[in-house]
Design a protein around this motif. Structure first.
Motif, PDB file in Angstrom:
ATOM      1  N   ARG A  29       0.812  -1.224   0.000  1.00  0.00           N
ATOM      2  CA  ARG A  29       0.000   0.000   0.000  1.00  0.00           C
ATOM      3  C   ARG A  29       0.843   1.271   0.000  1.00  0.00           C
ATOM      4  O   ARG A  29       0.466   2.290   0.561  1.00  0.00           O
ATOM      5  N   SER A  30       1.977   1.229  -0.659  1.00  0.00           N
ATOM      6  CA  SER A  30       2.834   2.412  -0.768  1.00  0.00           C
ATOM      7  C   SER A  30       2.260   3.444  -1.723  1.00  0.00           C
ATOM      8  O   SER A  30       2.688   4.596  -1.721  1.00  0.00           O
ATOM      9  N   GLY A  31       1.330   3.021  -2.580  1.00  0.00           N
ATOM     10  CA  GLY A  31       0.806   3.890  -3.615  1.00  0.00           C
ATOM     11  C   GLY A  31       1.510   3.687  -4.944  1.00  0.00           C
ATOM     12  O   GLY A  31       1.091   4.228  -5.961  1.00  0.00           O
ATOM     13  N   LEU A  32       2.589   2.906  -4.946  1.00  0.00           N
ATOM     14  CA  LEU A  32       3.329   2.598  -6.170  1.00  0.00           C
ATOM     15  C   LEU A  32       2.868   1.257  -6.725  1.00  0.00           C
ATOM     16  O   LEU A  32       2.233   0.466  -6.017  1.00  0.00           O
ATOM     17  N   SER A  33       3.222   0.999  -7.973  1.00  0.00           N
ATOM     18  CA  SER A  33       2.938  -0.322  -8.532  1.00  0.00           C
ATOM     19  C   SER A  33       3.918  -1.334  -7.930  1.00  0.00           C
ATOM     20  O   SER A  33       4.979  -0.962  -7.408  1.00  0.00           O
ATOM     21  N   TYR A  34       3.554  -2.597  -8.006  1.00  0.00           N
ATOM     22  CA  TYR A  34       4.423  -3.659  -7.498  1.00  0.00           C
ATOM     23  C   TYR A  34       5.796  -3.606  -8.154  1.00  0.00           C
ATOM     24  O   TYR A  34       6.820  -3.739  -7.480  1.00  0.00           O
ATOM     25  N   ASP A  35       5.839  -3.361  -9.456  1.00  0.00           N
ATOM     26  CA  ASP A  35       7.128  -3.308 -10.162  1.00  0.00           C
ATOM     27  C   ASP A  35       7.974  -2.103  -9.792  1.00  0.00           C
ATOM     28  O   ASP A  35       9.184  -2.113  -9.984  1.00  0.00           O
ATOM     29  N   GLU A  36       7.358  -1.066  -9.262  1.00  0.00           N
ATOM     30  CA  GLU A  36       8.098   0.125  -8.826  1.00  0.00           C
ATOM     31  C   GLU A  36       8.485   0.041  -7.352  1.00  0.00           C
ATOM     32  O   GLU A  36       9.315   0.818  -6.899  1.00  0.00           O
ATOM     33  N   CYS A  46       7.973  -3.174  -4.317  1.00  0.00           N
ATOM     34  CA  CYS A  46       8.533  -4.387  -3.726  1.00  0.00           C
ATOM     35  C   CYS A  46       9.016  -5.418  -4.741  1.00  0.00           C
ATOM     36  O   CYS A  46       9.853  -6.259  -4.405  1.00  0.00           O
ATOM     37  N   GLY A  47       8.537  -5.358  -5.969  1.00  0.00           N
ATOM     38  CA  GLY A  47       8.941  -6.328  -6.986  1.00  0.00           C
ATOM     39  C   GLY A  47      10.444  -6.430  -7.170  1.00  0.00           C
ATOM     40  O   GLY A  47      11.001  -7.536  -7.148  1.00  0.00           O
ATOM     41  N   PRO A  48      11.167  -5.309  -7.350  1.00  0.00           N
ATOM     42  CA  PRO A  48      12.612  -5.399  -7.524  1.00  0.00           C
ATOM     43  C   PRO A  48      13.330  -6.016  -6.312  1.00  0.00           C
ATOM     44  O   PRO A  48      14.328  -6.713  -6.478  1.00  0.00           O
ATOM     45  N   LEU A  49      12.822  -5.784  -5.127  1.00  0.00           N
ATOM     46  CA  LEU A  49      13.419  -6.388  -3.931  1.00  0.00           C
ATOM     47  C   LEU A  49      13.185  -7.897  -3.938  1.00  0.00           C
ATOM     48  O   LEU A  49      14.111  -8.671  -3.674  1.00  0.00           O
ATOM     49  N   HIS A  50      11.956  -8.311  -4.247  1.00  0.00           N
ATOM     50  CA  HIS A  50      11.646  -9.747  -4.279  1.00  0.00           C
ATOM     51  C   HIS A  50      12.490 -10.479  -5.317  1.00  0.00           C
ATOM     52  O   HIS A  50      12.873 -11.628  -5.109  1.00  0.00           O
ATOM     53  N   ARG A  51      12.777  -9.803  -6.428  1.00  0.00           N
ATOM     54  CA  ARG A  51      13.550 -10.437  -7.508  1.00  0.00           C
ATOM     55  C   ARG A  51      15.055 -10.330  -7.301  1.00  0.00           C
ATOM     56  O   ARG A  51      15.829 -10.807  -8.124  1.00  0.00           O
ATOM     57  N   GLY A  52      15.499  -9.671  -6.222  1.00  0.00           N
ATOM     58  CA  GLY A  52      16.925  -9.527  -5.952  1.00  0.00           C
ATOM     59  C   GLY A  52      17.601  -8.462  -6.791  1.00  0.00           C
ATOM     60  O   GLY A  52      18.826  -8.406  -6.857  1.00  0.00           O
ATOM     61  N   ARG A  53      16.840  -7.580  -7.410  1.00  0.00           N
ATOM     62  CA  ARG A  53      17.395  -6.512  -8.258  1.00  0.00           C
ATOM     63  C   ARG A  53      17.675  -5.237  -7.476  1.00  0.00           C
ATOM     64  O   ARG A  53      18.280  -4.312  -7.998  1.00  0.00           O
ATOM     65  N   ALA A  54      17.185  -5.169  -6.250  1.00  0.00           N
ATOM     66  CA  ALA A  54      17.385  -3.994  -5.401  1.00  0.00           C
ATOM     67  C   ALA A  54      17.392  -4.460  -3.948  1.00  0.00           C
ATOM     68  O   ALA A  54      16.940  -5.569  -3.643  1.00  0.00           O
ATOM     69  N   ARG A  99       8.498  -7.329   3.085  1.00  0.00           N
ATOM     70  CA  ARG A  99       8.194  -8.613   3.724  1.00  0.00           C
ATOM     71  C   ARG A  99       6.678  -8.821   3.815  1.00  0.00           C
ATOM     72  O   ARG A  99       6.188  -9.922   3.608  1.00  0.00           O
ATOM     73  N   PHE A 100       5.925  -7.752   4.110  1.00  0.00           N
ATOM     74  CA  PHE A 100       4.471  -7.878   4.094  1.00  0.00           C
ATOM     75  C   PHE A 100       4.012  -8.312   2.706  1.00  0.00           C
ATOM     76  O   PHE A 100       3.193  -9.227   2.569  1.00  0.00           O
ATOM     77  N   SER A 101       4.532  -7.645   1.677  1.00  0.00           N
ATOM     78  CA  SER A 101       4.166  -8.015   0.307  1.00  0.00           C
ATOM     79  C   SER A 101       4.532  -9.462   0.014  1.00  0.00           C
ATOM     80  O   SER A 101       3.794 -10.161  -0.685  1.00  0.00           O
ATOM     81  N   ALA A 102       5.652  -9.914   0.553  1.00  0.00           N
ATOM     82  CA  ALA A 102       6.062 -11.308   0.356  1.00  0.00           C
ATOM     83  C   ALA A 102       5.068 -12.261   1.020  1.00  0.00           C
ATOM     84  O   ALA A 102       4.731 -13.304   0.461  1.00  0.00           O
ATOM     85  N   PHE A 103       4.578 -11.915   2.205  1.00  0.00           N
ATOM     86  CA  PHE A 103       3.535 -12.738   2.833  1.00  0.00           C
ATOM     87  C   PHE A 103       2.288 -12.737   1.958  1.00  0.00           C
ATOM     88  O   PHE A 103       1.670 -13.779   1.740  1.00  0.00           O
ATOM     89  N   ARG A 110      -5.217 -14.581   3.578  1.00  0.00           N
ATOM     90  CA  ARG A 110      -5.014 -13.593   2.519  1.00  0.00           C
ATOM     91  C   ARG A 110      -4.716 -12.257   3.182  1.00  0.00           C
ATOM     92  O   ARG A 110      -5.584 -11.616   3.786  1.00  0.00           O
ATOM     93  N   TRP A 111      -3.440 -11.865   3.109  1.00  0.00           N
ATOM     94  CA  TRP A 111      -2.997 -10.592   3.677  1.00  0.00           C
ATOM     95  C   TRP A 111      -3.365  -9.483   2.694  1.00  0.00           C
ATOM     96  O   TRP A 111      -2.990  -9.539   1.531  1.00  0.00           O
ATOM     97  N   TYR A 112      -4.094  -8.456   3.157  1.00  0.00           N
ATOM     98  CA  TYR A 112      -4.599  -7.464   2.216  1.00  0.00           C
ATOM     99  C   TYR A 112      -4.342  -6.015   2.606  1.00  0.00           C
ATOM    100  O   TYR A 112      -4.554  -5.119   1.788  1.00  0.00           O
TER     101      TYR A 112
END
Length: 126
Positions: A9-16, A18-26, A38-42, A70-72
């Motif tokens: 719920r940062s207001g950004l898209s997933y790719d902008e 938590c996505g890069p963190l989950h993929r190890g790119r950032a 970590r919340f997004s990962a759950f 389902r974490w929302y």
């Protein structure tokens, strides 16, 4: 998921967000950023990321997420330290979930440490 809102719920898209963190790119720049990722990962079932960002001194050998939860929603209540120049910090939050039994929340104060420039989750008090 390029335009899907980030689960944290940062207001950004997933790719902008938590996505890069989950993929190890950032890497997370702050303890709060790691907490949000970590919340997004759950929310997305990213068990490997959760283990990878858990401090080795407290990390379990394995992790099996409950597929029925389902974490929302994530509300960060406060942070203490945990900035880009700190080596420790805390994040207080409430996470919301739904399960077959109904809706629920988890309130936690999580502790994070930064070693070798990388933040990791140490532990939390619920």
């Amino acid at each position: 998921m390029p335009t899907t809102p980030c689960p944290c719920r940062s207001g950004l898209s997933y790719d902008e967000c938590c996505g890069p963190l989950h993929r190890g790119r950032a890497a997370a720049a702050t303890a709060e950023a790691l907490m949000r990722s970590r919340f997004s990962a759950f929310a997305l079932g990213e068990e490997a990321y959760l283990l990878r960002t858990w401090h080795p001194s407290t990390r379990p050998d394995h992790l099996e997420l409950d597929a029925q939860l389902r974490w929302y929603r994530l509300d960060v209540t406060s942070t203490s330290r945990g900035g880009p120049f700190d080596d420790a910090g805390t994040v207080e939050f409430t996470a919301y979930y739904r399960s077959p039994e109904g809706a629920g929340t988890q309130h936690e104060v999580s502790r994070f440490v930064r070693e070798g420039g990388a933040w990791s989750y140490l532990d939390g008090t619920t």
